[in-house]
Each structure stands twice: as C-alpha cells, then as structure tokens.
Design a protein around this motif. Structure first.
Motif, PDB file in Angstrom:
ATOM      1  N   ASP A  95      59.603   3.885 -35.893  1.00 33.87           N
ATOM      2  CA  ASP A  95      58.282   3.414 -35.445  1.00 33.87           C
ATOM      3  C   ASP A  95      57.388   3.079 -36.636  1.00 33.87           C
ATOM      4  O   ASP A  95      56.617   2.115 -36.602  1.00 33.87           O
ATOM      5  N   ARG A 112      53.197  -2.126 -35.791  1.00 32.77           N
ATOM      6  CA  ARG A 112      53.873  -0.945 -35.272  1.00 32.77           C
ATOM      7  C   ARG A 112      53.846  -0.959 -33.738  1.00 32.77           C
ATOM      8  O   ARG A 112      53.031  -1.657 -33.118  1.00 32.77           O
ATOM      9  N   PRO A 113      54.689  -0.163 -33.079  1.00 36.59           N
ATOM     10  CA  PRO A 113      54.719  -0.127 -31.610  1.00 36.59           C
ATOM     11  C   PRO A 113      53.357   0.242 -31.017  1.00 36.59           C
ATOM     12  O   PRO A 113      52.606   1.040 -31.588  1.00 36.59           O
ATOM     13  N   TYR A 122      61.780   8.986 -34.817  1.00 34.83           N
ATOM     14  CA  TYR A 122      60.374   8.618 -35.035  1.00 34.83           C
ATOM     15  C   TYR A 122      60.182   7.727 -36.259  1.00 34.83           C
ATOM     16  O   TYR A 122      59.203   6.989 -36.357  1.00 34.83           O
TER      17      TYR A 122
END
Length: 333
Positions: A293, A149-150, A290
C-alpha cells in the motif's frame, strides 16, 4: 550531510553486528579482496558460527537487509577468487559450505562472486531469500506521493490525523541527532516495542547502539508518538544519500483504534520526501501485505551457496540443494 553509501554495507555496520548481535563463540574474519597494491581497500566480512564450524557465511543476521563487500568499488575479482580458493583448500579449518546472503541479484557482486567461486573449484548455486518492497519518489511532494496510494489508506491517514491532532496530549517528534532527547527516544522506542505484538529482541543492545551510530553519521530518523506523555508508536528509519530505509516499527495495540502506526508512518514519509528529498523509500525485508500500500514496487534478495567438492559433507549438501531445485522447492540452509 548524510553519507550516500548504504549504511548496511559500511565498516561501522559490520562492527556493530559483531559487537552486539552475534552469538557467543562466533568467529569473524574480514578477508582483503582489494586490488594487489591495496588489498585492505575492500574487505569481505565473513563469520563461522559455533553450531556449524564446517560452514563460513556472510557476516549477516536477521537485521541485515543486504550484504556485500565493504567498499565494493575497490573489489578485485582475482583477489576474491584467491580468497575463495584459500578457504576451499584450507586443511586447518575445513569448510564444506560457503554462503553469501542476502544479495541483490541485479548487483555486480552477485555475478562476480559466482564467477570467483566457480573458478576456485566450488559447486555453486543460488536461492531466494525474501521480497523487498520499495517506492520511487520522483518529486519532493508528499501530497503527490500520497495521492497515488490506495483510497482506504488515504482516508485512514486523513481521518486518524485529524482525530489525533485535536487531542491536547498528542505529540510527535522525529529525532535525528545525538543528545539527551535521543536517549529518551530510545527508551520510548523500547517501551513501545515491549508493549507491541512483536517478539522481544534477542540482542537488546543492538537497536540502541544502531540509533546512536545512525545519529552520529546523520542517518537517523527515529519517530516517536506520545499521548499524555506515554509513547504509543515508534519507528526507526535510516536515510543515506537519496534513499530512506524503514528498519523497525511498532505500536501499542491498546491504541490500534487510533491508527497511531499509520499516522506515524505518514509523518515520516512526509519528512523524508519533503525534508530529505529522497528518491526511494525502502521497506527492506519481507512481503508483508501492508507494505505494498505504501511502496508498490517489488524486487528480491537472493543468496549464493557454494559447496566444497573435496568434502564428503560438501557433496552431500550439494546433492540436497540440487534435489530441492529440481523439485522447485529450494531447501533453505
């Protein structure tokens, strides 16, 4: 043990919608579209709404991330075509427009329904409904998943989790079974939802009934976070087979600075990956920023719309739809 069928395509789901989430005056029909020897083995649930009696549409609402027949494996193409034909020529209940959505454009039913409608004499088109973000899970390892994930999201999870876990009044529970704890969790969910930025539920009986149905069927994953015994974040997930579906989420904006929603999402992600060992996590409806992400893959849900050429209204609606497609701006119903 969970059922491997999508909860949103079960008889119980459609009964729940009909009982708790339709406007007064809506009429529901379950058309038998199974094989001739057992036509009721596959049902196509449809409805007419009082504001548009000239239209028949899928038994689906804004709660519905997907639509299809009940027990699609038993669908008979000839039976579906016969139902489409009967609807088109029925003089007792004239129909100008038929709508089926939301559907997976890669699913068998999407192609089969178009074929059946055209064979039955309808003018058939399609349209976009919404994007659907999801993640494939290859190993039951939350750490491996979160490492992809980021970095901003990873850092938020680590920092916010440590801060919350240091608090003596922090508690987080994931409810999966019927009973008094679930009843309180449903109350807590409603409390959080009321405090959140989201609009009030137009059908307030639906979510509590869904939670109880899901608990009885083994689908439920209802996460509730509390601080000082006050519910501050809640999320409703469903797990069936190897798939987790994120249905509803909310948090109290007064606790936004603690990233309570992000931490609760991470805990539920960890639970379904490591405990349920799902192979897919699905955000269901919408292209909210969102979601990418957490779930980096995207697919779409589409609709099928059919117009009755024997109806002046049907021809007018067909022309309107075609003009919209030619302008590359499909006109939504």
């Amino acid at each position: 043990m969970v059922n491997d069928m999508d909860p949103h395509l079960t008889q119980e789901w459609f009964e729940l919608l009909e009982r708790t989430a339709l406007p007064a005056g809506a009429g529901v029909t379950r058309f038998p579209v199974g094989h001739p020897e057992q036509p009721d083995a596959c049902l196509l649930p449809m409805m007419r709404l009082p504001q548009s009696p000239w239209q028949i549409e899928a038994l689906a609402t804004f709660y519905s991330p997907i639509f299809g027949p009940i027990n699609e494996v038993n669908l008979d193409v000839a039976g579906l075509r016969e139902v489409c034909s009967r609807i088109r020529v029925d003089r007792n209940q004239p129909t100008a427009r038929l709508d089926l959505s939301p559907l997976s454009p890669d699913g068998i039913f999407f192609a089969t329904a178009q074929q059946a409608l055209r064979s039955a004499g309808w003018i058939v088109g399609t349209y976009f409904r919404f994007g659907n973000w999801y993640a494939r899970i290859t190993h039951p390892d939350f750490t491996a998943y979160i490492d992809q994930r980021p970095s901003a999201l990873r850092n938020t999870i680590v920092r916010a989790s440590r801060k919350l876990e240091r608090r003596s009044d922090f508690d987080l529970c994931i409810h999966t079974a019927p009973g008094q704890p679930l009843n309180q969790a449903i109350v807590d969910y409603a409390t959080v939802y009321k405090q959140s930025w989201k609009r009030p539920e137009p059908y307030p009986d639906f979510i509590p009934a869904l939670c109880r149905l899901a608990a009885a069927r083994g689908w439920l994953r209802l996460g509730v976070m509390t601080l000082d015994q006050k519910p501050v974040a809640s999320q409703l997930w469903l797990v069936a087979g190897d798939r987790a579906q994120i249905v509803k989420l909310a948090y109290d904006p007064a606790f936004r600075h603690l990233s309570v929603g992000t931490v609760l999402t991470a805990r539920l992600m960890q639970f379904v990956i490591e405990q349920d060992q799902v192979k897919e996590i699905d955000y269901l409806i919408g292209d909210d920023a969102y979601k990418r992400d957490w779930t980096p893959q995207r697919r779409e849900r589409h609709g099928i719309v059919a117009f009755n050429p024997s109806s002046p209204r049907g021809l007018a609606l067909a022309a309107r739809h075609c003009v919209g497609r030619l302008l590359h701006k499909p006109i939504r119903p």
